[in-house]
Write a protein that holds these residues in place. Structure first.
Motif, short mmCIF file in Angstrom:
data_model
loop_
_atom_site.label_atom_id
_atom_site.label_comp_id
_atom_site.label_asym_id
_atom_site.label_seq_id
_atom_site.Cartn_x
_atom_site.Cartn_y
_atom_site.Cartn_z
N GLU A 68 0.94 -1.15 -0.07
CA GLU A 68 -0.24 0.22 -0.23
C GLU A 68 0.81 1.16 0.30
OE1 GLU A 68 -2.98 -0.47 3.45
OE2 GLU A 68 -3.70 -2.40 2.08
N ALA A 69 1.62 1.32 1.16
CA ALA A 69 2.70 2.39 1.02
C ALA A 69 3.63 2.38 -0.31
CB ALA A 69 3.47 2.45 2.13
N VAL A 70 3.96 1.19 -1.26
CA VAL A 70 5.17 1.16 -1.95
C VAL A 70 6.00 1.43 -1.49
CG1 VAL A 70 5.34 1.17 -4.80
CG2 VAL A 70 3.15 2.14 -3.78
N GLU A 71 6.50 0.19 -0.60
CA GLU A 71 8.00 0.93 0.13
C GLU A 71 8.55 -0.55 0.75
OE1 GLU A 71 10.67 3.49 2.24
OE2 GLU A 71 8.29 4.21 1.51
N VAL A 72 9.85 -0.60 0.52
CA VAL A 72 10.49 -1.79 0.69
C VAL A 72 10.94 -1.88 2.14
CG1 VAL A 72 12.61 -3.05 0.11
CG2 VAL A 72 11.30 -1.73 -1.26
N ILE A 73 10.61 -2.02 2.22
CA ILE A 73 10.58 -2.64 4.18
C ILE A 73 12.10 -2.77 4.71
CG2 ILE A 73 10.28 -3.92 6.59
CD1 ILE A 73 7.02 -4.23 4.91
N ALA A 74 12.54 -4.43 4.20
CA ALA A 74 13.81 -5.06 3.95
C ALA A 74 14.45 -5.88 2.87
CB ALA A 74 13.61 -5.94 5.67
N THR A 75 15.46 -5.89 3.16
CA THR A 75 15.73 -6.92 1.96
C THR A 75 16.94 -7.52 2.52
OG1 THR A 75 17.73 -5.27 0.42
CG2 THR A 75 15.82 -5.32 -0.31
N GLU A 104 -4.01 2.98 -14.58
CA GLU A 104 -3.94 3.78 -14.04
C GLU A 104 -2.94 4.54 -13.62
OE1 GLU A 104 -4.15 0.94 -10.60
OE2 GLU A 104 -6.83 0.53 -11.13
N GLU A 105 -1.28 4.08 -14.57
CA GLU A 105 -0.61 4.84 -14.16
C GLU A 105 0.31 4.80 -15.72
OE1 GLU A 105 3.04 6.52 -11.45
OE2 GLU A 105 0.74 5.85 -11.09
N THR A 106 1.26 5.83 -16.30
CA THR A 106 1.69 6.03 -17.04
C THR A 106 2.67 5.45 -17.13
OG1 THR A 106 2.86 8.06 -16.84
CG2 THR A 106 0.39 8.18 -17.99
N LEU A 150 7.71 -9.63 -10.33
CA LEU A 150 6.90 -10.44 -9.57
C LEU A 150 6.03 -10.17 -9.14
CD1 LEU A 150 9.73 -12.21 -7.76
CD2 LEU A 150 8.01 -13.72 -9.17
N LEU A 151 5.74 -8.59 -7.94
CA LEU A 151 5.02 -8.16 -8.13
C LEU A 151 3.37 -7.96 -9.08
CD1 LEU A 151 3.26 -6.98 -5.10
CD2 LEU A 151 5.20 -4.63 -5.49
N ALA A 152 4.37 -7.60 -9.98
CA ALA A 152 3.50 -7.47 -11.10
C ALA A 152 2.27 -8.46 -11.26
CB ALA A 152 4.04 -6.76 -12.60
N GLU A 153 2.76 -9.63 -11.73
CA GLU A 153 1.63 -10.16 -11.16
C GLU A 153 0.69 -10.89 -10.79
OE1 GLU A 153 2.13 -13.45 -13.51
OE2 GLU A 153 3.61 -11.79 -14.71
N VAL A 154 0.62 -9.83 -9.60
CA VAL A 154 -1.01 -9.78 -8.53
C VAL A 154 -1.09 -8.10 -8.44
CG1 VAL A 154 -0.29 -11.89 -7.77
CG2 VAL A 154 1.28 -9.43 -6.60
N LYS A 155 -0.10 -7.24 -8.68
CA LYS A 155 -0.36 -6.16 -8.15
C LYS A 155 0.73 -5.04 -9.22
CE LYS A 155 -3.10 -6.28 -4.03
NZ LYS A 155 -4.10 -5.20 -4.59
N PRO A 156 -0.37 -5.12 -10.73
CA PRO A 156 1.04 -4.77 -11.64
C PRO A 156 1.34 -3.04 -10.88
CG PRO A 156 -1.36 -4.86 -12.11
CD PRO A 156 -1.65 -5.32 -11.28
N THR A 157 -0.53 -1.81 -10.87
CA THR A 157 -0.01 -1.01 -10.55
C THR A 157 1.03 -0.46 -9.78
OG1 THR A 157 -1.61 -0.05 -11.63
CG2 THR A 157 -1.20 1.43 -9.68
N LYS A 209 4.45 1.59 -9.73
CA LYS A 209 5.22 2.77 -8.85
C LYS A 209 5.94 2.28 -7.99
CE LYS A 209 0.15 4.45 -8.03
NZ LYS A 209 -0.27 4.78 -7.05
N LEU A 210 6.06 0.74 -7.63
CA LEU A 210 7.57 0.62 -6.81
C LEU A 210 9.32 1.25 -7.35
CD1 LEU A 210 8.65 -1.11 -4.28
CD2 LEU A 210 8.24 -2.95 -5.44
#
Length: 462
Positions: free
Chosen positions: A22-29, A246-248, A442-449, A453-454
């Motif tokens: 939701e925040a489009v934020e990396v928490i940890a790697t 939703e996002e160019t 990977l995330l694009a498969e479930v949450k593309p927008t 943004k990420l």
């Protein structure tokens, strides 16, 4: 929070990324050494331990748990077709676009010696093409009979002349092969149709290859291995280029991915001629094109890189004696975990990455040739014109961790001394500073927008 755990089982390291979607934020790697030869969970658990401190020592419930993999050699394929410049090239593009490592390509009728080569390589999948729809049937039928007797390559995807497809399948099934029939990669001359084959390759990867590589053990941590890692990067590239409803997106772009074993180039562009008076010739190239250079790697393929470019060139670029360059290249080839220590080793690593970028882009980009006619000179374009591409993105360990990544990416740019090679001329150079592209794919498969943004958020201009 809506959380995602994104895992990349790499050839050397297993990398994990925890995201707040939701925040489009990396928490940890974090990362751990890939342990596919023993138990894939060991390296994964080591990486997961690295992100636990950000969650108070206990991993939370992740709503999305997705993974890609290039472990155990990734997805290894062989492509077979009729004419080298046509169906063979179409089959190769389909395999590369699906994230495969192409071990060999074969044209015309297979020989016994070529079957021995295929057996020696023992690919995970064979892609068998040949003939336009309604065209030549003899070659693909001959090749099916030859493959029926092969010891290796038991999974075969048939993507050739539809008039012969059923007979080809019968020949191979009777020999005990696992056969998948899909649409022809070249249904008509100069009409490329690689997407159905790519999707069939991906489905086969999910169904069979994951099991063979021992990755099934990781399923208690994840919802599934979705694709090979290179396919995840290409997925991210397509998203970044074309955007969502939703996002160019950014528009046309090129990604240079420098790895330990290969240097990959992804171009997201039609690549039509940008100069007046230029005629295009040859097989149309896919909008999303990937090339892989197996002799241009920083560690596993370091000796191949040295053989390809020569010690003299690396010495000239680094400003160091040839003996020191050769010694370092042999050292990193023998120990893939070795990182540069000291100024001289950084100089050699930089020289290696620069020439890998240079040669990989030279091989990927289109070219111009001059043809003389009674009316005078005319110009013919082969491949993609990338001169006007507005974005050039760098990724891969050596460039992400380099103090001056622009020095490496400069190797991809247009050269006055090579005016016929259609490289990018004046792109904005961007860096995948957090090594985020595979996770984005990977995330694009479930949450593309959110994935787009990420990608935008974590790309930085050089």
């Amino acid at each position: 929070m809506e959380l995602a755990l994104l895992i990349d089982f790499g050839s050397t390291y297993t990398k994990v990324t925890a995201l707040d979607v939701e925040a489009v934020e990396v928490i940890a790697t974090a990362k751990g050494l890939t342990t596919v030869d023993t138990n894939i969970l060991e390296g994964l658990e080591q990486a997961l331990e690295g992100i636990k401190p950000r969650f108070g020592g206990v991993l939370p419930e992740f709503q999305h748990r997705l993974a890609c993999s290039s472990a155990a050699g990734g997805l290894r394929m062989v492509a077979i077709g009729l004419v080298k410049e046509l169906t063979v090239e179409a089959a190769r593009q389909a395999a590369l676009g699906a994230g495969a490592r192409v071990l060999g390509v074969f044209a015309h009728q297979l020989t016994a010696a070529e079957i021995e080569q295929i057996d020696a390589n023992c690919p995970d999948i064979i892609l068998l093409a040949g003939g336009t729809d309604g065209g030549n049937k003899d070659t693909i039928l001959h090749n099916a009979r030859m493959l029926a007797a092969a010891r290796c390559g038991n999974t075969i995807i048939v993507a050739g002349n539809k008039s012969a497809a059923e007979e080809v399948r019968d020949i191979l099934v009777q020999a005990g092969k696992d056969v998948r029939v899909t649409a022809n990669v070249l249904p008509e001359l100069n009409k490329l149709n690689v997407e159905p084959a790519r999707e069939t390759i991906r489905a086969t990867f999910l169904e069979k290859i994951v099991e063979v590589k021992g990755l099934r053990r990781a399923e208690r941590y994840i919802q599934g291995i979705l694709m090979p890692t290179p396919a995840a990067v290409l997925n991210a590239a397509k998203l970044l280029a074309t955007g969502t409803g939703e996002e160019t997106g950014w528009g046309d772009l090129v990604i240079v991915d420098i790895g330990g074993a290969t240097t990959d180039v992804h171009s997201l562009a039609e690549g039509h001629p940008t100069r007046s008076g230029v005629t295009y010739k040859g097989l149309p190239e896919p909008f999303a094109k990937r090339t892989v250079e197996g002799d241009l790697g920083m560690r596993v393929s370091a000796l191949s890189l040295l053989d390809t470019v020569g010690a003299r060139k690396l010495a000239a670029l680094s400003g160091l004696p040839e003996e020191e360059v050769v010694s370092y290249v042999h050292a990193v080839h023998g120990n893939v975990e070795l990182l540069p220590a000291g100024e001289n080793q950084w100089k050699i690593d930089t020289a290696m990455a620069r020439v890998a970028t240079d040669l990989a882009m030279e091989r990927h980009a289109g070219t111009l040739e001059t043809a003389w006619t009674p009316m005078g000179a005319m110009y013919i374009q082969h491949g993609k014109d990338l001169t006007q591409v507005p974005y050039l993105v760098g990724t891969g360990g050596v460039i992400v961790n380099h103090p001056n990544p622009g020095e490496i990416l400069q190797g991809a740019l247009y050269k006055q001394e090579q005016p016929t090679v259609l490289r990018p001329q004046k792109p904005r150079m961007m860096l995948d500073k957090d090594y985020i592209l595979a996770a984005v794919g990977l995330l694009a498969e479930v949450k593309p927008t959110a994935a787009l943004k990420l990608a935008k958020k974590y790309m930085v201009e050089i």
